[in-house]
Design a protein around this motif. Structure first.
Motif, short mmCIF file in Angstrom:
data_model
loop_
_atom_site.label_atom_id
_atom_site.label_comp_id
_atom_site.label_asym_id
_atom_site.label_seq_id
_atom_site.Cartn_x
_atom_site.Cartn_y
_atom_site.Cartn_z
N GLN A 357 0.85 -1.11 -0.41
CA GLN A 357 0.04 0.02 -0.20
C GLN A 357 1.23 1.64 0.46
O GLN A 357 2.58 1.06 0.15
CB GLN A 357 -1.20 0.08 1.11
N ASN A 377 0.54 -4.07 5.67
CA ASN A 377 0.18 -3.05 4.39
C ASN A 377 0.88 -3.77 2.88
O ASN A 377 1.06 -3.10 2.47
CB ASN A 377 0.50 -1.83 4.88
N SER A 391 -5.25 -7.46 2.49
CA SER A 391 -6.80 -6.82 1.77
C SER A 391 -8.38 -7.86 2.11
O SER A 391 -8.86 -7.33 2.14
CB SER A 391 -6.82 -6.44 0.97
N LYS A 419 -10.79 -4.29 -8.38
CA LYS A 419 -9.40 -4.26 -7.36
C LYS A 419 -9.12 -5.59 -7.06
O LYS A 419 -9.23 -6.08 -5.23
CB LYS A 419 -10.48 -2.86 -5.73
N GLN A 437 -6.89 -2.04 -1.67
CA GLN A 437 -7.00 -0.31 -1.18
C GLN A 437 -5.78 -0.11 -1.91
O GLN A 437 -4.70 -0.02 -1.58
CB GLN A 437 -6.59 -0.41 0.22
#
Length: 457
Positions: A357, A377, A391, A419, A437
């Motif tokens: 991320q 992340n 996720s 996504k 994300q």
């Protein structure tokens, strides 16, 4: 009325097949298929259709000429159009191979197709004119070719100027440091030389006075003592003051001090210095066709821990055993569908592939992949089939991924519309993680010394 038999069928098959044609030159009778084949083989012969109703016969050659072409399968005139296959065929083909297709006699659809063809040509002509107006015609393209060559040379010169400036600044700093080092060494050498000379003077004066001390008169002894104190002791004091070191070894204790962090920042800056920009607008209309927006990405920029990872071209190799090292691509994935490939050169013990991320990218957190793996992340699949996902928490730290092996090509895809991250190995093995994300950045994770992989866009 007598019915003639086909001469060919009678000779070859011993069958009586009703003749439909007669060759006036050969005097032989032929069935429908053999008559047409004979007429095609001997176009100078007069092959006439046998008319049983006393109407005038018409040479088959004329029939062939009227239809221009003969089907090579059935030897029948080509007179039918199959819309499904967009082919011209004979009627027999229409009843056999194309019997489930939309077939029409050419004579029936000729006028309609002629109108459509004219419309297509006019549309094409308009598009050609539109294209010429857009690009300025062929002359403009030729001029643009010349301008591209000029632009290429000019931009190459700018690249040389850019890096010449870096090289000149680097060389200037190098010469400054070398001069500073040389000046320090010369200063130490001169200091030692001066000390040796003063030491020699002191020893000489002391030795002379010691040898003559018994011969000196009382007055000379006092006078020499006073002179010795003024000359020798002042010289000795000067020698001690100039030395400024607790030992002679410290005179050789000088070196270059370098800031590894500052050097790393400089190297990163040079590695990421400049970019070639296509200057293409995000939305372009060409011949009424909308092109997708082009992302401004630089896929050959990477961030990694230079103390533990080396880079050669796009191949990254772990050089130590110091835990997990993350290599982060600068490609920002936030829209469209983006694909890349990871080539596994040497897994050794463990390699991870996936995305991170924005927080990991912004902080350049090369050690973000570490235990415990509950709060992180990134979305990563590892070579030992583990899944680490921020996720989809239900898949995090589970043994449900793919089993990578050395020399494998791993294909990765992020679909920003859904996504979804999909990682594929070969034609059959694939794994998907949903709920990314955005934006995300491609990463590889190297664990042990010697493991290596490359990222290719």
């Amino acid at each position: 009325m007598r019915v003639e038999s086909c001469s060919v069928c009678l000779d070859d098959l011993s069958e009586h097949v009703e003749a439909k044609y007669r060759c006036n030159d050969c005097g032989l009778f032929y069935c429908s298929g053999d008559g047409k084949r004979h007429a095609k083989k001997h176009p100078d012969h007069v092959v006439e259709e046998l008319m049983h109703n006393n109407s005038s016969s018409l040479p088959i050659n004329n029939l062939i000429l009227n239809h221009h072409e003969i089907c090579h399968v059935h030897a029948c005139p080509i007179n039918t159009y199959c819309k499904n296959c967009q082919q011209v065929i004979c009627s027999a083909c229409g009843l056999e191979m194309h019997k489930l297709h939309d077939c029409f006699l050419i004579d029936q659809i000729y006028n309609e197709e002629k109108i459509k063809f004219r419309v297509d040509l006019e549309t094409l002509q308009k598009r050609v004119l539109q294209f010429d107006n857009l690009i300025g015609g062929s002359a403009k393209l030729d001029e643009t070719l010349h301008q591209i060559e000029i632009r290429k040379i000019a931009e190459m010169d700018l690249i040389d100027e850019l890096f010449d400036e870096v090289i000149n600044k680097t060389n200037s700093r190098r010469e400054y440091l070398k001069k500073s080092l040389n000046d320090m060494a010369v200063e130490r050498i001169n200091l030692i030389t001066e000390i040796l000379e003063m030491k020699q003077v002191i020893e000489k004066e002391a030795l002379i006075n010691i040898d003559k001390i018994e011969e000196m008169s009382k007055i000379d002894l006092i006078r020499n003592k006073i002179l010795l104190q003024k000359k020798i002791y002042s010289t000795y004091d000067k020698m001690e003051n100039n030395l400024r070191f607790s030992s002679a070894e410290q005179l050789n204790n000088f070196c270059l001090e370098s800031d590894k962090h500052k050097l790393k920042v400089i190297l990163d800056s040079i590695e990421n210095l400049g970019r070639v920009n296509a200057n293409i607008p995000s939305t372009t209309y060409l011949l009424n066709r909308h092109l997708d927006p082009i992302q401004d990405i630089i896929p050959d920029e990477f961030y990694y821990d230079r103390d533990n990872v080396t880079k050669e071209a796009n191949l990254f190799t772990k050089t130590s055993y110091s835990g997990h090292s993350v290599v982060i691509s600068s490609m920002k994935i936030s829209e469209g569908v983006v694909e890349w490939r990871v080539d596994l050169k040497n897994i050794c013990k463990w390699i991870g592939i996936g995305v991170c991320q924005k927080s990991v990218f912004d902080n350049k957190d090369f050690t973000c992949f570490k235990s415990p793996f509950n709060n992180h992340n990134y979305d990563v699949l590892t070579s030992n089939r583990y899944v680490f996902s921020c996720s989809d928490k239900t898949l995090n730290n589970t043994l449900r991924g793919l089993d990578f092996v050395d020399s494998n090509e791993i294909f990765c895809e992020v679909d920003c519309n859904t996504k979804t991250l999909t990682i594929r190995q070969g034609a059959q093995q694939r794994f998907s993680l949903q709920g990314l994300q955005l934006p995300v950045y491609p990463i590889i994770v190297l664990l042990t010394k010697g493991c290596s992989a490359s990222i290719n866009f």
